[in-house]
Each structure stands twice: as C-alpha cells, then as structure tokens.
Design a protein around this motif. Structure first.
Motif, PDB file in Angstrom:
ATOM      1  N   THR A   1     -22.801  63.560 -40.849  1.00 45.88           N
ATOM      2  CA  THR A   1     -21.885  64.641 -40.501  1.00 45.88           C
ATOM      3  C   THR A   1     -21.750  64.681 -38.996  1.00 45.88           C
ATOM      4  O   THR A   1     -22.314  63.877 -38.284  1.00 45.88           O
TER       5      THR A   1
ATOM      6  N   TRP B   1     -20.829  64.775 -54.049  1.00 45.58           N
ATOM      7  CA  TRP B   1     -20.673  64.753 -52.595  1.00 45.58           C
ATOM      8  C   TRP B   1     -21.367  63.554 -51.969  1.00 45.58           C
ATOM      9  O   TRP B   1     -21.267  63.329 -50.765  1.00 45.58           O
TER      10      TRP B   1
ATOM     11  N   ASN C   1     -16.045  60.982 -46.824  1.00 47.82           N
ATOM     12  CA  ASN C   1     -14.811  61.530 -46.255  1.00 47.82           C
ATOM     13  C   ASN C   1     -15.144  62.839 -45.542  1.00 47.82           C
ATOM     14  O   ASN C   1     -16.249  63.387 -45.678  1.00 47.82           O
ATOM     15  N   ASP C   2     -14.197  63.335 -44.771  1.00 46.85           N
ATOM     16  CA  ASP C   2     -14.447  64.515 -43.936  1.00 46.85           C
ATOM     17  C   ASP C   2     -14.790  65.740 -44.768  1.00 46.85           C
ATOM     18  O   ASP C   2     -15.620  66.565 -44.361  1.00 46.85           O
ATOM     19  N   GLU C   3     -14.160  65.881 -45.925  1.00 53.24           N
ATOM     20  CA  GLU C   3     -14.421  67.065 -46.753  1.00 53.24           C
ATOM     21  C   GLU C   3     -15.867  67.072 -47.254  1.00 53.24           C
ATOM     22  O   GLU C   3     -16.542  68.111 -47.215  1.00 53.24           O
ATOM     23  N   LYS C   4     -16.355  65.912 -47.699  1.00 58.67           N
ATOM     24  CA  LYS C   4     -17.743  65.836 -48.155  1.00 58.67           C
ATOM     25  C   LYS C   4     -18.719  66.115 -47.016  1.00 58.67           C
ATOM     26  O   LYS C   4     -19.720  66.806 -47.192  1.00 58.67           O
TER      27      LYS C   4
ATOM     28  N   LYS D   1     -18.177  67.922 -44.369  1.00 60.99           N
ATOM     29  CA  LYS D   1     -18.115  69.354 -44.073  1.00 60.99           C
ATOM     30  C   LYS D   1     -18.894  70.151 -45.111  1.00 60.99           C
ATOM     31  O   LYS D   1     -19.650  71.078 -44.777  1.00 60.99           O
ATOM     32  N   ASN D   2     -18.735  69.789 -46.394  1.00 60.45           N
ATOM     33  CA  ASN D   2     -19.428  70.506 -47.466  1.00 60.45           C
ATOM     34  C   ASN D   2     -20.939  70.367 -47.346  1.00 60.45           C
ATOM     35  O   ASN D   2     -21.687  71.336 -47.536  1.00 60.45           O
TER      36      ASN D   2
END
Length: 334
Positions: free
Chosen positions: A36, A174, A179-182, A184-185
C-alpha cells in the motif's frame, strides 16, 4: 469456508529442523499482502496511536511493513527441539486432517460481547485463546483449534477463538492487493483493526471466560500472522497479562525488542517468509523457556487460513506445527 488452493509446494524440500537456511533475498509475506502507499501507512499508524499501549508503532515502521519491500534473509542456524518430552512421548495423537469441507467439532457462544468458537472438554482445567489471522474463521484455523483441544492424551484443553473483527474479517478476495482499490481497502482494514487494540482487550475477555468457566485455572495464548503480533504485545505487559504460556505461528511484524519483555514460555514457528534476521534476534532476546523454529519450505499462513491442505507436504507440516506447539505446551505449561 474452503481455503485458497493456489499455493503448491514441492514435497522434496528437507525438514525445517535440518541445516541452516539459505541466504536468499525475498519479499516478506506481509509486505506483499499489505502492499500500500506510505500515506495509507501513516493513516493506519495514526489509528494505532489512538490505542493506549506502551510501545506505539510509528508511521515509518508500519510503512516499512505495509510496503512491498524485500527483506534480506541472512544465514542463521535455528534452534531445535526433540520430538518428545517426557510425558509427551505419546501425547500428540492428532486426528486425520480434513483437506476440505471440514465439519467443526465445537460450537459458537458469546463472551464479553464477542461471538466465540468454543471447542474441547467441559472439565478442562487449562484454556487456550486463539487469535486468528486477518481472514477470520477459515476452516483451517477452526480445525487447528479442534486439534489443540483433542490431541493431547495427558492434558485437557478448552479452546476459544473470539471474533475480534465482529463478522467483518479481511476478504481473501483482497489478496493479492493488485489494484488501488484493494490497497486502499487493506490500509483501512489495518487502521480499523490494530493489534494493540486487541491486546488491550484480551485481559477483560479472559475475565469473562473465567466467569463462565471457573474450572479453568490457567490460560495459554496462540496467535497466527496478525494474531502473532497480538501475542507479543499481550505477553510483554506483566501487569495485565493473564496468560501462562504463548505461541506465535508465522507472526507478522516481528519485533526483536518485544522479546526482551516477554515473561512467559514462548514458542515461535516461522515460515520461510518472515525476515530470518529478525526471527533469530527475537530468539536471542528471549529470556524465558523457548522454542524457535523456521519451517523453511512453508508460506506465511501455513497453519491458518492460507494453508493448502490438499498439498501433502503442506498438510504434513501443518500437522507437525500443531504437534510442536502441543509438545511445547505439555513440557512448559505447569
């Protein structure tokens, strides 16, 4: 819930108790899992600071852990332990391990407001609290709790897995965080579920267990991955620690300085993906009865959610891991 089956390992790799680990550089497991941004790490660190704990985790430390940063593995000889210890020569009769579709032997109850998996005999005088990994109640982890509760012929254990995530574990979808969403999560998940927060709540949870199980006179603690960090933080607090013995299995964020403060017998079983230099230093800093061993052909998570029990080599090391924990508990838990 079946575990992931994408992790296939060669059965020809020698046992973890053999020669020294090779000097190979590889990314740490949690650095890959938690890949991240530095800003997200700082956010997670800020959340960690809101929990009162004597060893706050800095943004830089968390960033180094969360970001995909290879950790050099230096050659080091791991300690070894005899397979059997006195009365434990016949203690570990682990039942056949189910590779998929496991049917739990226990049931769920509630303690201190937390849903909790409970397994083991009602007349047990020793209790074990299991801190699962970030994926929660996976079959591999629940089956491991049943193994702890049913496999020692000399000692009865009642085992408890509290649901610290309250029904919201990290979705295994996840992983990998590609990817960016994962990313961030995952950053948000760790900010919401910092290990110091759980360590702070454990003494009250054990008090709630004592109310309903007064026959249990002594407590042990075992943590996997994220839960391993909880074990270190809990057992370094002499004033509040309710546990007489502890185990860390493929622990996350290994901090050798914490080993200096641990005051109960401790076993640490590392995978090939924990930083070897930190594991060795952690072992050197322990001043209590200890067993530290690296299962050098196993992935981070091999005794919990990420264990591919359809792989015979993984299954055999999964079994050996639990047997090693039980033997250590049998020898050092008075």
């Amino acid at each position: 819930m079946p575990g992931p089956n994408q992790f296939r390992l060669a059965a020809s790799v020698p046992s973890a108790s053999s020669a020294s680990l090779s000097s190979v550089s590889r990314p740490s497991a949690y650095s890959r899992l938690l890949h991240t941004s530095t800003s997200q790490a700082a956010t997670a660190s800020a959340a960690l600071q809101t929990t009162a704990h004597p060893r706050p985790i800095s943004a830089q430390f968390l960033a180094n852990t969360l970001i995909n940063k290879p950790a050099p593995l230096q050659t080091a000889k791991m300690s070894t332990m005899q397979a059997c210890h006195g009365h434990n020569e016949a203690c570990c009769n682990i039942p056949p391990v189910v590779t998929s579709g496991y049917s739990p032997k226990g049931s769920y109850s509630e303690y201190d407001g937390l849903k909790t998996y409970v397994t083991g005999p009602d007349d047990a005088t020793k209790g074990i609290v299991v801190i699962y990994d970030i994926f929660g109640y996976f079959d591999q982890t629940v089956q491991g709790a049943d193994i702890l509760a049913t496999s020692d012929d000399h000692t009865k254990y009642k085992v408890f897995i509290p649901d610290w995530f309250q029904g919201e574990p990290c979705p295994i979808e996840w992983y990998p965080p590609d990817n960016d969403e994962k990313k961030k999560n995952l950053g948000a998940f760790f900010g919401k579920n910092p290990p110091p927060g759980v360590a702070e709540k454990l003494p009250a949870f054990v008090k709630a267990l004592n109310v309903k199980h007064p026959n249990i006179k002594s407590w042990g603690l075992i943590g996997f991955c994220w839960g391993g960090k909880v074990v270190s933080l809990t057992t370094t607090n002499a004033e509040t620690n309710p546990f007489s013995i502890a185990a860390e299995c493929h622990p996350a964020m290994v901090n050798p300085e914490e080993a200096k403060g641990i005051k109960v017998p401790l076993i640490l079983l590392a995978s090939k993906e924990e930083p070897e230099d930190k594991v060795k230093e952690f072992e050197q800093n322990l001043s209590v009865p200890k067993h530290v061993e690296t299962f050098k052909d196993q992935i981070h998570g091999f005794m919990a959610a990420r264990s591919d029990l359809k792989d015979e080599r993984v299954k055999s090391e999964y079994i050996r891991g639990y047997k090693t924990v039980l033997e250590f508990f049998g020898k050092h838990w008075n």
